[in-house]
Design an enzyme around this catalytic site. Structure first.
Site, short mmCIF file in Angstrom:
data_model
loop_
_atom_site.label_atom_id
_atom_site.label_comp_id
_atom_site.label_asym_id
_atom_site.label_seq_id
_atom_site.Cartn_x
_atom_site.Cartn_y
_atom_site.Cartn_z
N GLY A 1 1.76 3.22 -2.47
CA GLY A 1 1.58 4.16 -3.56
C GLY A 1 1.15 5.55 -3.13
CB THR B 1 -14.14 -7.88 11.75
OG1 THR B 1 -15.40 -7.60 12.35
CG2 THR B 1 -13.82 -9.35 11.90
CB ALA B 2 -10.11 -6.52 8.58
CE LYS B 3 -6.72 -1.49 9.15
NZ LYS B 3 -5.41 -1.68 8.48
N GLY C 1 0.82 -1.20 0.00
CA GLY C 1 0.00 0.00 0.00
C GLY C 1 0.86 1.25 0.00
CE1 TYR D 1 -9.64 -0.09 7.41
CE2 TYR D 1 -10.27 0.83 9.54
CZ TYR D 1 -9.37 0.73 8.48
OH TYR D 1 -8.20 1.46 8.51
CB SER E 1 -7.43 0.88 12.45
OG SER E 1 -8.33 1.96 12.63
CG ASP F 1 -5.36 -8.56 -5.47
OD1 ASP F 1 -5.30 -8.37 -4.24
OD2 ASP F 1 -6.37 -9.04 -6.02
#
Length: 253
Positions: free
Chosen positions: A15, A156-158, A13, A154, A142, A63
């Protein structure tokens, strides 16, 4: 541990935003940097800027949820810059919505980038680290890991990345590899700007309102996160592993 571990870092990430700031900081710290991003043009532009300042870097489009692309990208970095011993899993997306409006695609895409991507990148790079007997993995979590309305996917992923971090710290510690997570608060990026747009508030007003809720009375900048990454990948942090550092301007996330 080898006498002189390879000083090569990979930032996903990279970029733009936080990832770009981390890549620039690691380059200034003397690392060669592989900038990986779905936006290949952004990754290559960042690498060219580092090279123009006298550093070594390569930009690669991929990806992070695709295993073949991840393995190919890590191999390319190793061939062009050297064995990667630092990995910063920063790639992320948001697909915000309330639960009853959230589609399976919204859920899966966020899980794929944050969790599957971090898993694939860590699996692909750990061999280089363990072979050298030295390595650093930093995962970007996060404050949303503590829960945030409209971000069931989001958040849950973090939160999952925090468990992932602690588990890898246990597994890889004996090989000289530390694994930590950073949980940013409000950071000025395109992502927070998009949130302001989504709720219909001008971005400058959105930032001012956020700053009033932060003890240090300002919002964060990408450089604030890059500075903590710089510490965590240094020798000074060799006894810091399995930790989640909230970089949010205060104790309340």
């Amino acid at each position: 541990m080898t006498d002189s571990p390879s000083r090569v870092a990979i930032v996903t990430g990279a970029g733009r935003g936080i990832g770009a700031a981390i890549a620039r900081r690691l380059a200034s710290d003397g690392f060669a940097v592989g900038l990986l991003d779905l936006d290949e043009a952004g990754a290559k532009a960042g690498a060219e800027a580092i090279a123009a300042d006298g550093g070594r870097a390569v930009g690669i489009g991929l990806d992070v949820s695709d295993a073949e692309q991840v393995d190919a990208a890590v191999k390319a970095v190793a061939e062009q810059l050297g064995a990667p011993t630092v990995l910063v899993n920063n790639a992320g997306i948001t697909r915000d919505n309330l639960l009853f409006k959230m589609s399976e695609g919204d859920w899966d895409s966020v899980m794929n980038v944050h969790l599957r991507g971090s898993f694939l990148m860590s699996r692909a790079t750990q061999q280089h680290m363990t072979e050298q007997g030295w390595g650093r993995i930093v995962n970007l979590s996060s404050v949303s890991a503590l829960g945030n309305r409209g971000q069931a996917n989001y958040s849950t992923a973090k939160a999952g990345l925090q468990g992932f971090t602690k588990t890898l710290a246990i597994e890889l510690g004996k090989f000289g590899v530390t694994v930590n997570a950073i949980a940013p608060g409000f950071i000025v990026t395109d992502m927070t700007a998009a949130t302001a747009e989504r709720v219909g508030v001008p971005f400058d007003e959105f930032q001012k309102a956020a700053a009033q809720e932060i003890p240090v009375r300002r919002v964060g900048q990408p450089s604030d996160i890059a500075g903590v990454v710089s510490f965590l990948v240094s020798e000074d942090a060799s006894f810091v592993s399995g930790q989640v550092i909230y970089v949010a301007g205060g104790p309340k996330a």
